[in-house]
Design an enzyme around this catalytic site. Structure first.
Site, short mmCIF file in Angstrom:
data_model
loop_
_atom_site.label_atom_id
_atom_site.label_comp_id
_atom_site.label_asym_id
_atom_site.label_seq_id
_atom_site.Cartn_x
_atom_site.Cartn_y
_atom_site.Cartn_z
N HIS A 439 40.95 42.66 35.08
CA HIS A 439 42.17 43.44 35.28
C HIS A 439 42.97 42.92 36.47
CE1 HIS A 439 40.43 46.37 32.48
NE2 HIS A 439 41.63 46.94 32.43
N GLU A 440 42.29 42.54 37.53
CA GLU A 440 43.00 42.02 38.70
C GLU A 440 43.67 40.68 38.39
OE1 GLU A 440 44.54 42.04 42.44
OE2 GLU A 440 43.42 43.66 41.45
#
Length: 543
Positions: A439-440
Site C-alpha cells: 500500500h505504501e
C-alpha cells in the site's frame, strides 16, 4: 333379526342428529363442544379459518384444504355441506379467538431479522435520492461545474510515455519466471538456484517501475496505475514461483502430506505450460494453479451491460472527486494550524462523499471490472468479495471485502508461517506488514512523498481488530458489532485517508520536504494533474 317367513330383516341406518342445544338452565357444554369440533374439522370450516387468519395476520392458522379435499366435499352430500356452511360463519364471529400464540412486534430485537424489510429499503432509496439530489443542486449552484477534461487526459499525459513503455515491458518478468520453472522441472537447476532466480526476478519487477516513476516527471494518476499493475504482477509472480515449488516437492521429491489429495487436486499437480501462465496473468485471480473452473460460454448481452455500467460508475467517481472531495480539501485548513473543531468538521464533511466514492470504487472494480474479465476469459470462480457489509469486526471485514488478496495472503504467507511453527499473532503481523508495504508503494511512489501514511494506516488495523473483537465479545450483539464497524469505516477510516490522499494530490510539484497538506497558491507551481478553482473563493490549486 328374522320375520315370520324366516327372511332376514335389515336394520335401518342410524340417523345422525344434531345434539340439542342447551336451553334455559340445562347447559351441557360437553355435547356442544363435541359437535362444534366435528363441524370445525370439515373442509369448508378449515378454508374459512384460513381466510380469517390471512385477514387478521395470523400465520398460525390451518392451511387451505387441498383441491382433492374440495372435490370430495363438493361431490359429497349436499346436506352435510350445507350444515358445514352454517358453521363456517363461526370463524367470523366474536366468539372465534383472535390471539392464538405469543408473537413479537416486527421491529423488536427478536424478530427484526425474521421480517422482510423491502418496503423500508425502498423508502431509504427514495430518501437518499431526494437528499443527495438536493445536495447536488446546491453544490452546482455554489461552485458550478468543476469537472474538466484535464482530469482524465491533458497535454501532459503525452509526456508519461516512459511509464507506458515500462508497463508494456512488465510481461518479460513472467516469461523469465516460466523459463526458470522449465529448467527446474527438467532438473537442469536445483530448487535453491530456482528460488534465488525467482527472488531476483520479483525484486527487479517491483524496483524497476519505482525507478521509472521517480526518474520521470509524470502525473500522479499515471504513476499510481503503473504501481498498481506492477504490484499485481509481483503478487502473481510470487504465487507462480511458490506454487510450482510446492508442486515439485510433491511430485518429483515425493514429499508426503498428512491427507492424500483428491483426484481433482492431482490434476493440478502438473508442470506449468505457456498457455496456463498466460491465462493466469490475465485472469482475475492472484493464486496460480494449472487449471481453473471455466464457464460454458460468454454471455455477450450481459457483458455489454456490465461494460456500460463500468463506464457510468467510473464517471460518477470522477464527479464525486472533483465536485465534492477536492473543494472540501481545498477550503480546509492545515490540520496542524486549525483547531480541533475545524479538523472534526472537515472529517465529517468528508465522510459522506468518501463513503459514496469508496462504494462506487468497490462496485466498479470488484464487481464490474473483475466480472468483465471473468466473463471474457470464462473464469468460473467469481467470488471476488463476500458480504463484508455485514461484518461485525474489522478482522471479518478484511477477510471478506477483497477475496483475491485475502486468498493470496492466506495461501502464501499465513499458512506457510503457521507450518513453520510461527505463532498465529506473528503470522497475522507478517501478513499485515506485507500488505502495508505494498500500500505504501502504491501511494508514496506516485506522489513522491514518503510519509508512511498508508503503511501506518494498514498496520493500525491490528489494534483495531483487537478492539472491535473485544467490543463484540463484551456486547454480544450482532447489531452493535456491525454498527461499530461502520463507525470506524465511515468516520475514522475513509475520511482520514482521503484527507491525507487529497493532501498528497494537492501538494505542489516541489521537493518532498516542502509539500504541505491543504490548498496552495500559484506561487512555484507548474501545470500538473488538473486545475481546480473556486468561483467564490479566490483560491487556486494545481494538481
Amino acid at each position: 333379526m328374522e320375520d315370520s317367513n324366516g327372511a332376514e330383516i335389515k336394520a335401518p341406518p342410524p340417523v345422525h342428529r344434531r345434539p340439542p342445544r342447551p336451553r334455559g338452565g340445562c347447559f351441557t357444554p360437553e355435547g356442544f363442544v363435541a359437535a362444534l369440533r366435528r363441524r370445525l374439522s370439515s373442509g369448508a370450516a378449515v378454508a374459512a379459518r384460513a381466510s380469517f387468519a390471512a385477514d387478521s395476520g395470523d400465520e398460525s392458522g390451518p392451511p387451505e384444504p387441498s383441491s382433492s379435499h374440495r372435490r370430495r366435499d363438493s361431490s359429497g352430500d349436499t346436506s352435510s355441506a350445507a350444515g358445514a356452511g352454517d358453521f363456517t360463519a363461526f370463524s367470523f364471529r366474536a366468539a372465534a379467538p383472535v390471539h392464538r400464540k405469543a408473537k413479537e412486534s416486527p421491529l423488536s430485537s427478536d424478530a427484526i431479522f425474521k421480517q422482510s424489510h423491502a418496503g423500508l429499503f425502498n423508502l431509504c432509496i427514495v430518501v437518499l435520492v431526494a437528499v443527495n439530489g438536493r445536495l447536488i443542486i446546491e453544490n452546482l449552484m455554489k461552485y458550478g461545474l468543476l469537472i474538466r477534461t484535464g482530469f482524465w487526459f491533458n497535454s501532459r499525459s503525452l509526456r508519461d510515455w516512459p511509464l507506458l513503455m515500462c508497463c508494456l515491458s512488465l510481461p518479460a518478468f513472467p516469461l523469465g519466471a516460466f523459463s526458470v520453472e522449465k529448467l527446474a522441472f527438467r532438473n537442469v537447476i536445483t530448487d535453491a538456484v530456482a528460488t534465488c532466480l525467482h527472488i531476483i526476478l520479483t525484486t527487479t519487477e517491483i524496483v524497476y517501475p519505482v525507478l521509472v516513476i521517480l526518474m520521470c516527471d509524470s502525473a500522479v494518476v499515471s504513476g499510481f496505475l503503473l504501481m498498481f499493475i506492477a504490484c499485481i504482477v509481483w503478487l502473481k509472480l510470487v504465487s507462480f514461483a511458490h506454487t510450482n515449488h510446492d508442486i515439485r516437492q510433491l511430485t518429483i521429491s515425493g514429499k508426503k502430506v498428512d491427507y492424500a489429495p483428491s483426484t481433482d487436486d492431482m490434476d493440478n499437480l502438473q508442470a506449468p505450460t505457456l498457455g496456463s501462465l498466460v491465462y493466469f496473468m490475465m485472469a482475475p485471480t492472484l493464486c496460480y494453479q494449472p487449471s481453473y473452473p471455466r464457464t460454458a460460454n460468454v454471455r455477450k448481452g450481459w457483458l455489454i451491460r456490465q461494460i456500460i455500467l463500468y463506464l457510468i460508475f467510473t464517471g460518477i467517481q470522477g464527479f464525486i472527486i472533483e465536485q465534492y472531495i477536492n473543494p472540501i480539501v481545498v477550503d480546509s485548513q492545515h490540520p496542524l494550524k486549525g483547531g480541533l473543531l475545524n479538523a472534526v468538521e472537515t472529517v465529517l464533511r468528508l465522510s459522506l462523499p468518501n463513503v459514496y466514492l469508496w462504494l462506487c470504487m468497490f462496485y466498479c472494480f470488484f464487481h464490474l471490472w473483475l466480472n468483465i474479465l471473468a466473463e471474457i476469459l470464462r473464469f468460473g470462480d467469481r467470488e471476488f468479495y463476500k458480504d463484508w457489509w455485514n461484518a461485525k469486526t474489522i478482522d471479518e471485514y478484511w477477510r471478506k471485502w477483497n477475496m483475491p488478496v485475502h486468498k493470496w495472503i492466506v495461501r502464501h504467507i499465513y499458512f506457510p508461517c503457521m507450518r513453520s511453527g510461527i505463532s498465529k499473532e506473528v503470522a497475522v503481523f507478517v501478513s499485515f506488514f506485507v500488505s502495508a508495504v505494498l500500500h505504501e508503494l502504491c501511494v508514496a511512489v506516485p506522489c513522491r512523498i514518503l510519509k508512511f501514511w498508508a503503511f501506518l494506516g494498514i498496520m493500525l488495523q491490528i489494534p483495531l481488530i483487537t478492539l472491535t473483537s473485544y467490543l463484540k465479545s463484551k456486547f454480544r450483539d450482532t447489531m452493535a458489532g456491525n454498527m461499530m464497524f461502520w463507525f470506524f469505516f465511515c468516520i475514522y477510516g475513509q475520511p482520514m485517508s482521503s484527507k491525507s490522499r487529497s493532501g498528497r494530490l494537492g501538494a505542489p510539484r516541489v521537493a518532498p520536504w516542502q509539500a504541505t497538506v491543504g490548498w496552495t497558491t500559484k506561487t512555484g507551481l507548474r501545470p500538473g494533474f488538473f486545475y481546480l478553482r473556486s468561483s467564490r473563493r479566490k483560491k487556486h490549486c494545481y494538481y
